[in-house]
Write a protein that holds these residues in place. Structure first.
Motif, PDB file in Angstrom:
ATOM      1  N   PRO A  32      11.224  -4.559  -2.122  1.00 40.37           N
ATOM      2  CA  PRO A  32      10.441  -5.282  -1.109  1.00 40.37           C
ATOM      3  C   PRO A  32       9.536  -4.374  -0.280  1.00 40.37           C
ATOM      4  O   PRO A  32       8.585  -4.846   0.335  1.00 40.37           O
ATOM      5  N   GLU A  33       9.794  -3.057  -0.251  1.00 37.64           N
ATOM      6  CA  GLU A  33       8.989  -2.140   0.559  1.00 37.64           C
ATOM      7  C   GLU A  33       7.846  -1.508  -0.239  1.00 37.64           C
ATOM      8  O   GLU A  33       7.090  -0.704   0.302  1.00 37.64           O
ATOM      9  N   GLU A  34       7.722  -1.834  -1.504  1.00 43.58           N
ATOM     10  CA  GLU A  34       6.620  -1.316  -2.320  1.00 43.58           C
ATOM     11  C   GLU A  34       5.284  -1.846  -1.790  1.00 43.58           C
ATOM     12  O   GLU A  34       5.122  -3.043  -1.567  1.00 43.58           O
ATOM     13  N   ARG A  35       4.319  -0.932  -1.570  1.00 49.72           N
ATOM     14  CA  ARG A  35       3.025  -1.335  -1.017  1.00 49.72           C
ATOM     15  C   ARG A  35       2.022  -1.608  -2.145  1.00 49.72           C
ATOM     16  O   ARG A  35       1.943  -0.849  -3.123  1.00 49.72           O
ATOM     17  N   LEU A  36       1.270  -2.689  -1.968  1.00 53.64           N
ATOM     18  CA  LEU A  36       0.305  -3.094  -2.985  1.00 53.64           C
ATOM     19  C   LEU A  36      -0.972  -2.279  -2.874  1.00 53.64           C
ATOM     20  O   LEU A  36      -1.394  -1.900  -1.773  1.00 53.64           O
TER      21      LEU A  36
ATOM     22  N   LEU B 297       0.214  -7.553 -11.363  1.00 60.17           N
ATOM     23  CA  LEU B 297       1.560  -8.014 -11.017  1.00 60.17           C
ATOM     24  C   LEU B 297       2.054  -8.974 -12.092  1.00 60.17           C
ATOM     25  O   LEU B 297       1.372  -9.950 -12.423  1.00 60.17           O
ATOM     26  N   LEU B 298       3.236  -8.730 -12.597  1.00 61.10           N
ATOM     27  CA  LEU B 298       3.819  -9.588 -13.626  1.00 61.10           C
ATOM     28  C   LEU B 298       4.902 -10.448 -12.995  1.00 61.10           C
ATOM     29  O   LEU B 298       5.925  -9.937 -12.527  1.00 61.10           O
TER      30      LEU B 298
ATOM     31  N   GLN C 183       0.642   2.892 -15.372  1.00 64.66           N
ATOM     32  CA  GLN C 183       2.064   3.162 -15.191  1.00 64.66           C
ATOM     33  C   GLN C 183       2.801   1.863 -14.810  1.00 64.66           C
ATOM     34  O   GLN C 183       2.302   1.066 -14.020  1.00 64.66           O
ATOM     35  N   ILE C 184       3.986   1.676 -15.386  1.00 63.45           N
ATOM     36  CA  ILE C 184       4.784   0.485 -15.109  1.00 63.45           C
ATOM     37  C   ILE C 184       5.801   0.796 -14.013  1.00 63.45           C
ATOM     38  O   ILE C 184       6.540   1.786 -14.101  1.00 63.45           O
ATOM     39  N   ILE C 185       5.838  -0.058 -12.976  1.00 57.03           N
ATOM     40  CA  ILE C 185       6.848   0.055 -11.915  1.00 57.03           C
ATOM     41  C   ILE C 185       7.809  -1.122 -12.075  1.00 57.03           C
ATOM     42  O   ILE C 185       7.498  -2.244 -11.709  1.00 57.03           O
ATOM     43  N   PRO C 186       8.990  -0.895 -12.674  1.00 55.48           N
ATOM     44  CA  PRO C 186       9.940  -2.000 -12.866  1.00 55.48           C
ATOM     45  C   PRO C 186      10.809  -2.199 -11.623  1.00 55.48           C
ATOM     46  O   PRO C 186      10.832  -1.357 -10.713  1.00 55.48           O
TER      47      PRO C 186
END
Length: 589
Positions: free
Chosen positions: A262-266, A272-273, A255-258
């Protein structure tokens, strides 16, 4: 004065004028000054070249190798993360840096303190978009101000303490005897730096922010399983403020998260692009827990630590032109892996292996340095050039590098070895444990700075051997006219001026006998005069030649000689005024 003395005064004046008013690099000006003194016979060859064997100069040289070990293993980034944190502003950054540095410097020699923090602060400044010129000079000043707070904080204090015992035949100072005066001067000095001094610091941006790089690469990185980045937000991982680069999207489980926030957790195995310029790709490669998303880099023949990044432009004669990187078997043919591709400054929305090569594409490759040599004149590529300082860090050796640094600090602090001995052992240990290679160690040493330091010792020899320094000291002390406080002020001023012109320890040794004689003639306690010499011989801020830590930060901060005069001269006067109040208060005549 004899003609030798007048000639020396003229040469020194000319050197100072050229350093202050022109942009000629210091090593050229100083070597030219020493050459004039040599050919006129004022200096013997041994005196002119004495700086090449000087312990302080060689100590700075070996500490560059220690710093290289910290950088090559990523330990400097860890130090920045643990000790410096995330600044909210430039003022916050200066405060976060200066007070911890001063605190550490109070208990160990300030030279390794600067060596330890310098690469970390350089990376820190780059990461948060701060100008290194706003931080490097405060780093050196904070280390010096911390060093005057205890007897062991700087070698100058120990030298003067030895003179008190051997020449003045008085009881030596204890560990904390100078603390009250030192802390007073240190606090006042740092308050100056975060108020007036902060406004006087130059603002010289790094090259990456001064120019727009048309070669914008698209790079895929993978979050490793077990990475320290797993569970952290983009902000916490330090991936939001990369200069010249932005995180375009995350691919997670197909799934692509565009438009990543800043709060997105890895999560582990996130792809990562990133899109950015080549300097930032280098920074990206050095973040612990990230690796190139292509597994091709692990199939190359050579160990990863021996590789670097190389830029190459595809020519019309390239044998896989018109094919995808995967189908053309780029790795097998060239023993190199394509990390990123730039095409007319535009983002290519494909995975690396699926990109079809066109004439004029700029490839960012991971390969051994020999690739550049083999293909520099090849018909298949144009403009093949290695990217400086782009070899991947060996994070697994970071703990080894830190232990070597701590061991060096420990043996110097407990006086088992002097700074030169400990530094040489630490530098050798960095190479022996493969924290850095011999080639990197050689490349890291800033020879321009070392030559400038060595030449400044030659000029100092001329000031001493011709009697200029002694004559100036005697004359100025005589001006005090028998007043104890005025004599103390003159002793401090003379020591401070000589520190700026020669070296801190040499200035202390030179002024000590005159100060002792003046105290005896005034029937006053010598302790105030000894402490004045300690403070003044350390607190030379107006010239990069006055203290070796200034020379260490000179290049990384992008400074000019006049920068130190503008910021440091008022600080010299502030510390002088503070010391003239504090010393008589804590140590009456």
């Amino acid at each position: 004065m004899p003609w030798e003395a007048w000639t020396t005064v003229g040469v020194v004046t000319l050197v100072l004028v050229l350093l202050t008013l022109t942009q000629i690099v210091p090593d050229i000006v100083l070597v030219a000054g020493v050459t004039l003194l040599l050919v006129t016979g004022i200096l013997t060859p041994e005196q002119a070249l004495s700086g090449m064997a000087n312990e302080g100069m060689i100590t700075v040289g070996v500490l560059y190798v220690v710093v290289a070990g910290l950088q090559e293993t990523g330990a400097s980034g860890w130090i920045a993360q643990k000790f410096l944190g995330e600044p909210k502003s430039l003022l916050g950054a200066q405060l976060k840096m200066m007070f911890p540095v001063a605190g550490v410097s109070a208990f160990m020699n300030n030279t390794p303190v600067v060596a330890m923090f310098m690469p970390a602060i350089r990376d820190w400044a780059k990461k948060y978009g701060l100008s290194a010129s706003k931080l490097m000079m405060p780093l050196s000043y904070a280390a010096i101000l911390g060093g005057i707070c205890t007897l062991i904080g700087t070698s100058t204090n120990l030298v003067v303490n030895g003179l008190v015992k051997d020449i003045a035949h008085q009881a030596p100072f204890g560990m904390w005897d100078i603390t009250a005066v030192g802390v007073t001067c240190s606090v006042v000095g740092m308050l100056y730096m975060v108020t007036i001094g902060r406004l006087l610091l130059p603002d010289r941006k790094a090259a990456i922010s001064q120019m727009q790089d048309p070669r914008e690469y698209t790079v895929e990185m993978l979050v490793e399983t077990g990475s320290p980045l797993v569970g952290k937000t983009i902000e916490q991982a330090g991936l939001r403020r990369l200069p010249g680069m932005f995180l375009a999207e995350i691919e997670r489980a197909g799934q692509i998260i565009p438009a990543v926030g800043p709060e997105e957790r890895l999560q582990a195995e996130d792809r990562l692009l990133f899109v950015g310029v080549v300097e930032s790709v280098v920074d990206l490669q050095k973040i612990r827990g990230l690796k190139p998303a292509t597994n091709q880099v692990f199939k190359l023949d050579s160990p990863r630590l021996k590789r670097c990044l190389i830029e190459a432009v595809v020519s019309p004669s390239c044998r896989i032109l018109g094919q995808t990187i995967r189908d053309g078997q780029f790795r097998k043919i060239y023993n190199a892996v394509v990390i990123a591709v730039s095409r007319n400054g535009e983002r290519i929305k494909k995975k690396i292996g699926d990109i079809i090569l066109h004439t004029g594409d700029t490839l960012l490759l991971e390969a051994t340095p020999s690739f550049a040599e083999r293909h520099r004149n090849s018909r298949e590529f144009y403009l093949v050039s290695p990217v400086e300082n782009s070899n991947p860090p060996s994070h697994e050796r970071a703990i080894v590098a830190i232990l070597i640094l701590l061991a060096m600090i420990a043996v110097v602090t407990v006086e088992w070895m002097d700074m030169l001995q400990a530094g040489m052992l630490a530098a050798g240990a960095m190479i022996a444990t493969r924290c850095c290679t011999a080639a990197i160690a050689r490349r890291t040493v800033d020879w321009q700075i070392l030559i400038a330091i060595a030449a400044s010792f030659g000029i100092g020899q001329a000031l001493k051997s011709t009697g200029v320094a002694a004559l100036a000291s005697n004359y100025l002390i005589a001006l005090a006219g028998g007043n104890a406080w005025a004599t103390l002020a003159v002793v401090y001023a003379v020591t401070m001026i000589l520190t700026e012109l020669i070296t801190n320890n040499a200035a202390a040794v030179l002024v000590f006998p005159f100060a002792f004689s003046a105290a005896e003639s005034l029937d006053a306690s010598f302790k105030p005069f000894a402490i004045a010499i300690m403070i003044a011989a350390s607190c030379g801020f107006a010239s990069p030649l006055g203290y070796q830590t200034h020379m260490m930060v000179y290049g990384p901060g992008g400074y000019r000689f006049s920068d130190f005069v503008r910021v440091g001269l008022p600080l010299d006067l502030v510390i002088w005024a503070t010391a003239m109040i504090a010393i008589p208060y804590f140590f009456p005549f």
